[in-house]
Every structure is written in structure tokens, then in C-alpha cells.
Scaffold this motif. Structure first.
Motif, PDB file in Angstrom:
ATOM      1  N   ALA A 152       1.636   3.158  -9.589  1.00  0.00           N
ATOM      2  CA  ALA A 152       0.832   3.857 -10.593  1.00  0.00           C
ATOM      3  C   ALA A 152       1.716   4.528 -11.636  1.00  0.00           C
ATOM      4  O   ALA A 152       1.415   4.500 -12.842  1.00  0.00           O
ATOM      5  CB  ALA A 152      -0.060   4.889  -9.910  1.00  0.00           C
ATOM      6  N   GLU A 153       2.817   5.133 -11.202  1.00  0.00           N
ATOM      7  CA  GLU A 153       3.740   5.766 -12.146  1.00  0.00           C
ATOM      8  C   GLU A 153       4.324   4.744 -13.113  1.00  0.00           C
ATOM      9  O   GLU A 153       4.416   4.992 -14.322  1.00  0.00           O
ATOM     10  CB  GLU A 153       4.867   6.471 -11.391  1.00  0.00           C
ATOM     11  N   ASP A 154       4.728   3.586 -12.586  1.00  0.00           N
ATOM     12  CA  ASP A 154       5.317   2.561 -13.447  1.00  0.00           C
ATOM     13  C   ASP A 154       4.315   2.062 -14.480  1.00  0.00           C
ATOM     14  O   ASP A 154       4.664   1.819 -15.645  1.00  0.00           O
ATOM     15  CB  ASP A 154       5.820   1.392 -12.592  1.00  0.00           C
ATOM     16  N   VAL A 155       3.060   1.891 -14.067  1.00  0.00           N
ATOM     17  CA  VAL A 155       2.028   1.443 -15.009  1.00  0.00           C
ATOM     18  C   VAL A 155       1.825   2.478 -16.109  1.00  0.00           C
ATOM     19  O   VAL A 155       1.789   2.150 -17.305  1.00  0.00           O
ATOM     20  CB  VAL A 155       0.697   1.177 -14.275  1.00  0.00           C
ATOM     21  N   MET A 156       1.693   3.741 -15.729  1.00  0.00           N
ATOM     22  CA  MET A 156       1.438   4.788 -16.713  1.00  0.00           C
ATOM     23  C   MET A 156       2.631   4.988 -17.642  1.00  0.00           C
ATOM     24  O   MET A 156       2.460   5.215 -18.848  1.00  0.00           O
ATOM     25  CB  MET A 156       1.091   6.100 -16.006  1.00  0.00           C
ATOM     26  N   ASN A 157       3.837   4.898 -17.118  1.00  0.00           N
ATOM     27  CA  ASN A 157       5.018   5.038 -17.977  1.00  0.00           C
ATOM     28  C   ASN A 157       5.074   3.922 -19.010  1.00  0.00           C
ATOM     29  O   ASN A 157       5.377   4.160 -20.188  1.00  0.00           O
ATOM     30  CB  ASN A 157       6.291   5.034 -17.126  1.00  0.00           C
ATOM     31  N   LEU A 158       4.773   2.703 -18.580  1.00  0.00           N
ATOM     32  CA  LEU A 158       4.803   1.576 -19.511  1.00  0.00           C
ATOM     33  C   LEU A 158       3.676   1.685 -20.529  1.00  0.00           C
ATOM     34  O   LEU A 158       3.874   1.471 -21.732  1.00  0.00           O
ATOM     35  CB  LEU A 158       4.684   0.263 -18.725  1.00  0.00           C
ATOM     36  N   ALA A 159       2.481   2.053 -20.067  1.00  0.00           N
ATOM     37  CA  ALA A 159       1.324   2.116 -20.959  1.00  0.00           C
ATOM     38  C   ALA A 159       1.439   3.240 -21.983  1.00  0.00           C
ATOM     39  O   ALA A 159       0.926   3.130 -23.100  1.00  0.00           O
ATOM     40  CB  ALA A 159       0.047   2.288 -20.140  1.00  0.00           C
ATOM     41  N   LEU A 187       0.810  -1.217   0.000  1.00  0.00           N
ATOM     42  CA  LEU A 187       0.000   0.000   0.000  1.00  0.00           C
ATOM     43  C   LEU A 187       0.842   1.266   0.000  1.00  0.00           C
ATOM     44  O   LEU A 187       0.494   2.257  -0.639  1.00  0.00           O
ATOM     45  CB  LEU A 187      -0.930   0.005   1.215  1.00  0.00           C
ATOM     46  N   THR A 188       1.953   1.256   0.725  1.00  0.00           N
ATOM     47  CA  THR A 188       2.730   2.483   0.873  1.00  0.00           C
ATOM     48  C   THR A 188       3.478   2.877  -0.393  1.00  0.00           C
ATOM     49  O   THR A 188       4.014   3.981  -0.468  1.00  0.00           O
ATOM     50  CB  THR A 188       3.743   2.344   2.025  1.00  0.00           C
ATOM     51  N   THR A 189       3.527   1.999  -1.394  1.00  0.00           N
ATOM     52  CA  THR A 189       4.204   2.349  -2.651  1.00  0.00           C
ATOM     53  C   THR A 189       3.200   2.506  -3.791  1.00  0.00           C
ATOM     54  O   THR A 189       3.533   2.321  -4.954  1.00  0.00           O
ATOM     55  CB  THR A 189       5.253   1.281  -3.023  1.00  0.00           C
ATOM     56  N   PHE A 190       1.968   2.871  -3.446  1.00  0.00           N
ATOM     57  CA  PHE A 190       0.925   2.949  -4.474  1.00  0.00           C
ATOM     58  C   PHE A 190       1.260   3.963  -5.560  1.00  0.00           C
ATOM     59  O   PHE A 190       0.969   3.741  -6.736  1.00  0.00           O
ATOM     60  CB  PHE A 190      -0.431   3.273  -3.837  1.00  0.00           C
ATOM     61  N   ARG A 191       1.890   5.083  -5.188  1.00  0.00           N
ATOM     62  CA  ARG A 191       2.211   6.093  -6.203  1.00  0.00           C
ATOM     63  C   ARG A 191       3.245   5.557  -7.186  1.00  0.00           C
ATOM     64  O   ARG A 191       3.131   5.756  -8.394  1.00  0.00           O
ATOM     65  CB  ARG A 191       2.735   7.371  -5.538  1.00  0.00           C
ATOM     66  N   ARG A 192       4.259   4.893  -6.666  1.00  0.00           N
ATOM     67  CA  ARG A 192       5.301   4.355  -7.540  1.00  0.00           C
ATOM     68  C   ARG A 192       4.718   3.300  -8.481  1.00  0.00           C
ATOM     69  O   ARG A 192       5.069   3.247  -9.671  1.00  0.00           O
ATOM     70  CB  ARG A 192       6.430   3.750  -6.696  1.00  0.00           C
TER      71      ARG A 192
END
Length: 288
Positions: free
Chosen positions: A124-131, A117-122
């Protein structure tokens, strides 16, 4: 669970609520969360639950760092969850990494496995960068965006204070509204101006007020009693008994907004009681 990963039970976080040093009632802002433990979970027949052994383990450890004596009677509530850890060939869950991976699961779809839970931002960033084809590690612009209610808060505080004084709201209530809603506190004050009784506290010793339940329905899409007590105000996690003592009152406030019949209001309270029973300390058993 994704293939190649293994579940780890995330028990507990019971929330001890010791009596205040001044002898005040249980259920004040002295409550604090405690956790967590790490136990492998292989069952699939129900949701993970916290056990009596989990409570004892956590209370024994936290007692080393506080000056008050804590027991299970001081626990307001408890909950457990699962961590989707990435397996490495039979290693104990406590030794597995909490890192996550983003992998393509189908054309145009990506899956996040592992993480916490505490790394939710990271994540989300990784998903968006890949997508979107951006370079790995590119920071998201949302990192510096203000949350709702933050923009212009400094300038709004004097006016909020003046309105709160006119409405005779306690300072603690205004502080709670500003901290939780920012400039959105104005909408809560609007409801009190329409109906002064909404400025009354929902529970003795806590700053939450009836107007927050009304705003939850009108502006935050709350549709059930649990929406208000669990997912908007979070009182279910703060109050002894998961807020059952105020459930009927909050159901009346929500029911007035949503035009519930008396039968629907009673059904909402009953459903809330069933939903909250698994968090109640009285329901915690002992490990086999």
C-alpha cells in the motif's frame, strides 16, 4: 492473473483443535492455524481447494512440534487460496520470489503484482508513493496512527470492568471484547444493558456473545449471516462445523435487527451452509 505472473495454490491452513489437557470440549481457545504448502495451480474452472494430501502433509509436520496426537478428526476447518507470483520463465512456484511490483496499467491506474498478505502495508505504501509522486520508500503516516478503539483505552478499562461486573459478564468475555474492540467494547455493553439476554455466549466454551451480532449490524454494516460469522466475529474459522450449530440463533439476532421474515432467516442459514461447505473437513477429498 496479471500477465507475466503465475498462480501458486496456497493450500490449506487447516486449523487443528486438539482436546484440552483437562479433557474439555473441542473448539476451545487452544485452536491454532497450521500452514502452508505450495503447489502450482493451473486450473481455471473453480476455486482452489485443499486436498486430503494437504491435510496429511501439514498434520505430519506439525506433529513433530506438539505433544498431543493429531489426526484429521481434530481439524476444525480448512481453506486454500492463490498467490499471484511474478513468473521468471518456468521456474517452480516454490522458488519464485514473494516480492511485489507496482506498475502503471493505464493512465491514472496502478497494478500490484506478486506480493503476499503479510506485506500488505508495504504494498500500500509503494502504491501511494508512486501515485502521489513521493520518493520511493517514504513511510506512511498511518504507521503510527492508532487503530479504532485504541485511543484512550487505558483510561477506559476501569469503567469497562465496572460495567462488566454489574452485568455479571465473565472475565474472559470482557477480555475478549477489549482485545477485539478496544473502547468499542462499550457499545457491546450498551446492547446488553438494553437486553440482558445478549450477554449470553453464542457457543459454549467461547467468549463471543449475542450482543456482538447486534453491534455488527447496527455499527459495522453487517447485512448477512456470513457477514457476522465470517467477516465480523470470525467464528466460522474457529468453531467446529464452521459455526453451523449457532447459525440459526445468530440468524435470529440479525433478522430481528434487519426485520427478516422467517423465510429469509431460513434462506440465510441455507446459504451460509452452502458457502461454508467448502471449508468443512468432511468435504475434503484426496488428490488424484
Amino acid at each position: 492473473m496479471p500477465r507475466g505472473s503465475g498462480p501458486s495454490r496456497w493450500p490449506g491452513s487447516p486449523v487443528p483443535c486438539p482436546r484440552s489437557a483437562s479433557g474439555g470440549p473441542r473448539g476451545s481457545t487452544s485452536s491454532f492455524p497450521v500452514g502452508t504448502t505450495d503447489t502450482e495451480w493451473t486450473r481455471t474452472d473453480n476455486e482452489p481447494e485443499i486436498t486430503g494430501d494437504d491435510v496429511t502433509y501439514l498434520l505430519d509436520h506439525v506433529s513433530r512440534f506438539v505433544t498431543v496426537s493429531l489426526s484429521s478428526r481434530d481439524v476444525v476447518g480448512a481453506f486454500a487460496g492463490l498467490r499471484p507470483l511474478i513468473g521468471t520463465g518456468g521456474a517452480a512456484s516454490a522458488r519464485l520470489s514473494r516480492r511485489h511490483q507496482v506498475v502503471p496499467s493505464a493512465p491514472g491506474f496502478y497494478s500490484v503484482i506478486g506480493g503476499k498478505l503479510t506485506t500488505f502495508r508495504r504494498m500500500a505504501e509503494d502504491v501511494m508513493n508512486l501515485a502521489t509522486g513521493r520518493r520511493a520508500g517514504t513511510p506512511s503516516r498511518t504507521r503510527t496512527l492508532s487503530l479504532a478503539g485504541a485511543e484512550g483505552l487505558g483510561e477506559a478499562i476501569p469503567a469497562l470492568r465496572a460495567r462488566a461486573r454489574r452485568l455479571r459478564l465473565p472475565r474472559a468475555t470482557l477480555l475478549h471484547l477489549i482485545r477485539s474492540r478496544g473502547t468499542g467494547a462499550s457499545a457491546v455493553l450498551d446492547r446488553i444493558e438494553e437486553r440482558p439476554a445478549l450477554g449470553e455466549p453464542l457457543c459454549r466454551g467461547w467468549p463471543h456473545i449475542g450482543a456482538e451480532a447486534v453491534v455488527a449490524v447496527r455499527e459495522e454494516m453487517a447485512m448477512t449471516l456470513a457477514d457476522v460469522l465470517v467477516r465480523r466475529t470470525r467464528l466460522a474459522l474457529l468453531l467446529p462445523g464452521q459455526g453451523m450449530e449457532i447459525a440459526a440463533r445468530v440468524a435470529a439476532l440479525v433478522g430481528d435487527e434487519l426485520e427478516w421474515s422467517q423465510d429469509v432467516r431460513a434462506a440465510q442459514v441455507a446459504e451460509y451452509s452452502r458457502e461454508m461447505s467448502r471449508f468443512a473437513v468432511s468435504e475434503i477429498g484426496t488428490s488424484a
